[in-house]
Enzyme design. Structure first.
Site, PDB file in Angstrom:
ATOM      1  CD  GLU A 143      -2.424  -1.611   0.751  1.00 38.45           C
ATOM      2  OE1 GLU A 143      -2.622  -3.051   0.483  1.00 38.45           O
ATOM      3  OE2 GLU A 143      -3.483  -1.044  -0.118  1.00 38.45           O
TER       4      GLU A 143
ATOM      5  CE1 TYR B 218       0.354   3.658   5.317  1.00 42.70           C
ATOM      6  CE2 TYR B 218      -0.656   1.421   4.683  1.00 42.70           C
ATOM      7  CZ  TYR B 218      -0.791   2.494   5.283  1.00 42.70           C
ATOM      8  OH  TYR B 218      -2.035   3.187   5.332  1.00 42.70           O
TER       9      TYR B 218
ATOM     10  CG  HIS C 277      -3.089   4.211   0.814  1.00 42.11           C
ATOM     11  ND1 HIS C 277      -4.005   3.355   0.852  1.00 42.11           N
ATOM     12  CD2 HIS C 277      -2.466   3.781   2.102  1.00 42.11           C
ATOM     13  CE1 HIS C 277      -4.118   2.693   1.716  1.00 42.11           C
ATOM     14  NE2 HIS C 277      -3.050   2.873   2.657  1.00 42.11           N
TER      15      HIS C 277
ATOM     16  CD  GLN D  69     -22.360   6.993   1.793  1.00 45.43           C
ATOM     17  OE1 GLN D  69     -22.687   6.217   0.492  1.00 45.43           O
ATOM     18  NE2 GLN D  69     -22.946   7.806   2.235  1.00 45.43           N
TER      19      GLN D  69
HETATM   20  P1  NAP Z   1     -26.467  18.718  -0.740  1.00 45.06           P
HETATM   21  O1  NAP Z   1     -25.175  17.670  -0.536  1.00 45.06           O
HETATM   22  O2  NAP Z   1     -26.715  19.537   0.611  1.00 45.06           O
HETATM   23  O3  NAP Z   1     -26.075  19.341  -1.943  1.00 45.06           O
HETATM   24  C1  NAP Z   1     -27.223  20.312  -2.136  1.00 45.06           C
HETATM   25  C2  NAP Z   1     -26.619  21.114  -3.478  1.00 45.06           C
HETATM   26  O4  NAP Z   1     -27.560  22.133  -3.991  1.00 45.06           O
HETATM   27  C3  NAP Z   1     -25.531  21.987  -2.878  1.00 45.06           C
HETATM   28  O5  NAP Z   1     -24.406  21.973  -4.057  1.00 45.06           O
HETATM   29  C4  NAP Z   1     -26.055  23.660  -3.006  1.00 45.06           C
HETATM   30  O6  NAP Z   1     -25.035  24.301  -3.401  1.00 45.06           O
HETATM   31  C5  NAP Z   1     -26.961  23.565  -3.706  1.00 45.06           C
HETATM   32  N1  NAP Z   1     -28.315  24.373  -3.101  1.00 45.06           N
HETATM   33  C6  NAP Z   1     -28.833  24.214  -2.175  1.00 45.06           C
HETATM   34  N2  NAP Z   1     -29.719  25.140  -2.137  1.00 45.06           N
HETATM   35  C7  NAP Z   1     -29.998  25.601  -3.336  1.00 45.06           C
HETATM   36  C8  NAP Z   1     -30.872  26.602  -3.655  1.00 45.06           C
HETATM   37  N3  NAP Z   1     -31.635  27.074  -2.770  1.00 45.06           N
HETATM   38  N4  NAP Z   1     -30.825  27.027  -5.270  1.00 45.06           N
HETATM   39  C9  NAP Z   1     -30.078  26.305  -5.804  1.00 45.06           C
HETATM   40  N5  NAP Z   1     -28.794  25.566  -5.349  1.00 45.06           N
HETATM   41  C10 NAP Z   1     -28.970  25.177  -3.988  1.00 45.06           C
HETATM   42  O7  NAP Z   1     -27.660  17.874  -0.836  1.00 45.06           O
HETATM   43  P2  NAP Z   1     -27.956  16.651  -1.769  1.00 45.06           P
HETATM   44  O8  NAP Z   1     -26.886  16.501  -2.980  1.00 45.06           O
HETATM   45  O9  NAP Z   1     -29.351  16.267  -1.989  1.00 45.06           O
HETATM   46  O10 NAP Z   1     -27.472  15.266  -1.031  1.00 45.06           O
HETATM   47  C11 NAP Z   1     -28.317  14.919   0.349  1.00 45.06           C
HETATM   48  C12 NAP Z   1     -27.342  14.106   1.309  1.00 45.06           C
HETATM   49  O11 NAP Z   1     -27.247  12.989   0.886  1.00 45.06           O
HETATM   50  C13 NAP Z   1     -26.075  14.800   1.532  1.00 45.06           C
HETATM   51  O12 NAP Z   1     -25.825  14.725   2.971  1.00 45.06           O
HETATM   52  C14 NAP Z   1     -25.247  13.849   0.786  1.00 45.06           C
HETATM   53  O13 NAP Z   1     -23.888  13.843   1.235  1.00 45.06           O
HETATM   54  C15 NAP Z   1     -25.844  12.599   0.703  1.00 45.06           C
HETATM   55  N6  NAP Z   1     -25.575  11.851  -0.529  1.00 45.06           N
HETATM   56  C16 NAP Z   1     -24.076  11.174  -0.345  1.00 45.06           C
HETATM   57  C17 NAP Z   1     -23.916  10.624  -1.665  1.00 45.06           C
HETATM   58  C18 NAP Z   1     -22.622   9.799  -1.442  1.00 45.06           C
HETATM   59  O14 NAP Z   1     -22.150   9.222  -2.713  1.00 45.06           O
HETATM   60  N7  NAP Z   1     -21.755  10.021  -0.322  1.00 45.06           N
HETATM   61  C19 NAP Z   1     -24.650  10.506  -2.698  1.00 45.06           C
HETATM   62  C20 NAP Z   1     -25.831  11.149  -2.739  1.00 45.06           C
HETATM   63  C21 NAP Z   1     -26.309  11.982  -1.485  1.00 45.06           C
HETATM   64  P3  NAP Z   1     -24.676  25.692  -3.576  1.00 45.06           P
HETATM   65  O15 NAP Z   1     -25.525  26.211  -2.450  1.00 45.06           O
HETATM   66  O16 NAP Z   1     -23.472  26.096  -3.624  1.00 45.06           O
HETATM   67  O17 NAP Z   1     -25.510  26.236  -4.886  1.00 45.06           O
HETATM   68 FE1  SF4 Z   2     -17.873   0.381   5.015  1.00 46.99          FE
HETATM   69 FE2  SF4 Z   2     -20.001  -0.389   5.849  1.00 46.99          FE
HETATM   70 FE3  SF4 Z   2     -20.059   0.876   3.409  1.00 46.99          FE
HETATM   71 FE4  SF4 Z   2     -18.812  -1.501   3.720  1.00 46.99          FE
HETATM   72  S1  SF4 Z   2     -20.997  -1.053   3.910  1.00 46.99           S
HETATM   73  S2  SF4 Z   2     -17.955   0.185   2.842  1.00 46.99           S
HETATM   74  S3  SF4 Z   2     -18.338  -1.557   5.777  1.00 46.99           S
HETATM   75  S4  SF4 Z   2     -19.713   1.847   5.294  1.00 46.99           S
END
Ligand code: NAP
Ligand code: SF4
Length: 675
Positions: free
Chosen positions: A167, A169, A255, A342
């Protein structure tokens, strides 16, 4: 007998393993919580009780300079044995019938400490500190530090040590001309560059005797320019075996490699070829690792003779009872690891403790030791998204009588949106598991019709897990026919035109971009994946990378996509640390345009009008997809409160901002325990 290969015992040096399932080393940061010894002991005990054959601990530094970060543990003195509870951990694991091996990891230039050291002065591209170049005498001291740590591990009761040589290291850095330009006996030709691992293994063996396992984790394919070739790697494997290693574990990539190795987009068992190459070169057992997350994947790999054992780190975080369920032929009950990173790696990389999206009790074992509730209650859960599902299953597991409602005709809520995104098909496994558990636990499901407060009056407790609705931003023309919500697009209700603007660049904005631009040829086929990332399974070139770096896509993207955000600066801040870069690299390759710092003016027949740096612009697009976050849907909850019954609010309906499946499932599980 099913899974006969996974079940089979194995002799690893002097160590008899009860089966071929290994929990791979994981850095959890549990040692940074309150009561670290109790927490780590519980973490390992629960996994040993779950039937695993061998546990490899998280890496332990042989010297403070080699710590992953300032809070990481070091095992360099007899006092450190007591301080970190090593005896308690070993005793707990042995009581449950598993073996435990301590991984010794010197982080080299990957150490997040200013005192970090390396064979040469070059800073790692992914790290903050440039290493101090080690003097020759210091390298011999480091070898002795490994010996000391191995001896201490033996005194503490471990069954062996794993020497972490992959990895990227410290040891890995010595092997490669990429990071080793030394002219002393630890540089130059293969003899010089291989001297560090060979001497470590040889001297550790001399110190610990024959009845203590030594596993060497070899970088089976480097995935960095200037890394070892396949032939050089096999030569190293043979030398380490000759020096006294009882087994070789296989690491994949450094990494700093720009090829994803464990993300969900990596097909299962994609790296089996690299383990197979090592296995064909040595006589000792070989452990395969990376993206082995189902029993069938592990069984097939062993049956094909690619390896002798399979290492599963995240799958055993997700379900400590994975091995037991294999042994009992209950594999449908295994809580699946969906490879999302995540709650595990993304947290570790942002200095938080590891847990699991699918299993919030992981790493929090002591928080969930509550006794079974005395009173069995009749519970209604409204909303079958991640929060509602987790609540319903946990409450039913704890003996309550649960009915689960959802207006949709299928369970999953927003998980159904994730699973259609290329590279996120593992979310199907999550839904399959939830469905199986609901059935096994006798949760009554009422799907396909909305439910109101009046229907729920007979329940002792009603849980509103009604989720969120998409935020509709106040932009002139937001009701123009060219505008669609992410929900309409990801459910297939709206088919976007060729030119698309995405408003909002959070997780969902990027999911939609990937949905539109993802290569449909990105399948579960390892060969397609390896070709896409220019990985050469023959590892003829250094590092196993072909040129040019990325092959052209097999099909051009069907859309031209621009993603916009009001916030100036970098895109993708909310994406996971471990996988966000992969997603952004793929999307850039597919032509995604990013525009930050905009203010939206209006949407009309010509497209999306916006202002940037005081100048007005027009993005001529056919479809504008709104991904501007969400707002809680509390309609039912407000009705329930007005009706006066016992009710609670969980998931997105409780908190919409920053809420993802990790937080939703965690909140729901804790609430169900508290019932
Ligand atoms: P979010 O992460 O809060 O993003 C919302 C986006 O909309 C931001 O980019 C914001 O950017 C924009 N926005 C907010 N209010 C706005 C407005 N009034 N007008 C125009 N643009 C606006 O929400 P989300 O994408 O819906 O995700 C929801 C949750 O699910 C989050 O916690 C996210 O992390 C999670 N999620 C995670 C993954 C993953 O792969 N880890 C995938 C999907 C969702 P600006 O304010 O800069 O414009
Ligand atoms: Fe990590 Fe759990 Fe997602 Fe698997 S399911 S990658 S252990 S958070």
């Amino acid at each position: 007998m099913t899974y006969e290969h996974l079940r089979a015992p194995l002799q690893l040096g002097s160590l008899r393993l009860r089966n071929r399932m290994v929990m791979g080393a994981m850095h959890t940061r549990l040692e940074t919580l309150d009561r670290p010894i109790e927490r780590l002991t519980a973490f390992y005990r629960v996994r040993a009780a779950g039937g695993v054959g061998l546990i490899l601990t998280g890496g332990m530094a042989p010297h403070p300079d080699g710590r992953m970060d300032p809070e990481s543990a070091v095992l360099d003195t007899p006092e450190a044995i007591a301080e970190h509870g090593h005896r308690e951990i070993c005793a707990a694991v042995h009581e449950e019938g598993a073996a435990i091996v301590l991984q010794i990891l010197h982080a080299g230039r990957y150490a997040e400490v200013p005192e970090c050291v390396g064979p040469s002065a070059a800073k790692a591209p992914i790290k903050r500190y440039a290493p101090r170049v080690l003097a020759t005498a210091e390298i011999w001291e480091i070898i002795e530090q490994y010996v000391t740590t191995a001896r201490l591990a033996q005194q503490a009761g471990y069954d062996g040590v794993e020497i972490m040589g992959s990895e990227g290291y410290l040891i890995n850095e010595f092997l490669s001309v990429r990071t080793n330009d030394r002219t002393d006996e630890f540089g130059g030709d293969l003899d010089g560059r291989f001297r560090l691992p060979v001497e470590i293994v040889r001297r550790v063996r001399d110190a610990v005797g024959p009845d203590f396992a030594i596993i060497y984790r070899i970088s089976a394919i480097e995935l960095v320019e200037g890394g070892l070739t396949g032939e050089e790697t096999l030569e190293l494997a043979r030398r380490v075996e000759a020096a006294g290693a009882d087994a070789l574990n296989t690491g994949i990539g450094w990494h700093e490699s720009r090829v994803p190795t464990i993300a969900a987009s990596v097909p299962r068992a994609a790296w089996a070829f690299a383990a197979r190459r090592i296995k064909q070169a040595v006589g000792v057992p070989v452990i395969a690792s990376n993206r082995i997350n189902t029993p069938q994947t592990g069984e097939d790999l062993l049956a094909a003779g690619d390896a002798d054992l399979v290492s599963m780190a995240r799958p055993l975080l997700a379900d400590p009872n994975f091995p037991e369920k294999v042994l009992q032929d209950r594999t449908q009950d295994i809580i699946p690891c969906i490879g999302c990173n995540q709650a595990c790696l993304d947290r570790i990389f942002t200095e938080r403790t590891a847990s699991c999206l699918m299993n919030p009790t992981a790493g929090r074992e002591l928080d969930f030791l509550l006794p079974e509730p005395r009173v069995r209650r009749r519970v209604a859960v409204v909303g079958a998204g991640p929060a509602g599902l987790a609540y319903a299953i946990t409450a039913a597991e704890r003996g309550h009588e649960v009915t689960l409602y959802d207006g949709a005709d299928r369970i999953g809520g927003q998980l159904n949106l994730a699973r259609v995104v290329p590279g996120k098909s593992e979310f199907n496994e999550a839904l399959r598991y939830f469905g199986v558990r609901l059935g096994e636990l006798g949760v009554k499901t009422e799907l396909g019709r909305p439910v109101d407060a009046a229907e729920l009056t007979d329940f002792d407790h009603v849980v509103a897990a009604t989720g969120v609705h998409a935020r509709i931003p106040a932009i002139e023309g937001i009701d123009h026919p060219s505008v669609a919500s992410y929900l309409e697009v990801l459910t297939g209700r709206v088919t976007p035109g060729h030119r698309v603007a995405i408003i909002g660049a959070g997780g969902i904005g990027f999911d939609v971009a990937e949905y539109l631009l993802g290569d449909p040829s990105e399948t579960t086929d390892p060969q397609v994946f390896l070709a896409e990332w220019s990985v050469d399974p023959a590892i003829a070139e250094p590092g196993g990378l072909l040129s040019p770096k990325r092959r052209p896509r097999t099909q051009p993207p069907a859309h031209e996509v621009t993603i916009l955000q009001r916030t100036p600066g970098r895109f993708g801040r909310s994406l996971g640390k471990s996988t966000g870069w992969t997603l952004r690299a793929r999307l850039a390759h597919a032509g995604l345009q990013e525009i930050a710092g905009v203010s939206y003016d209006r949407i009309d027949d010509r497209g999306l009008h916006y202002t940037l740096d005081g100048a007005q612009h027009l993005l001529e697009v056919d479809t504008v997809i709104v991904c501007a976050g969400q707002e809680s849907d509390r309609t039912l909850y407000d009705e329930l409160v007005a009706a006066g019954g016992e009710t609670e609010l969980i998931g997105g309906a409780h908190t919409a901002a920053e809420l993802d499946a990790v937080a939703a499932i965690d909140m729901a599980t804790r609430a169900a325990y508290a019932l």
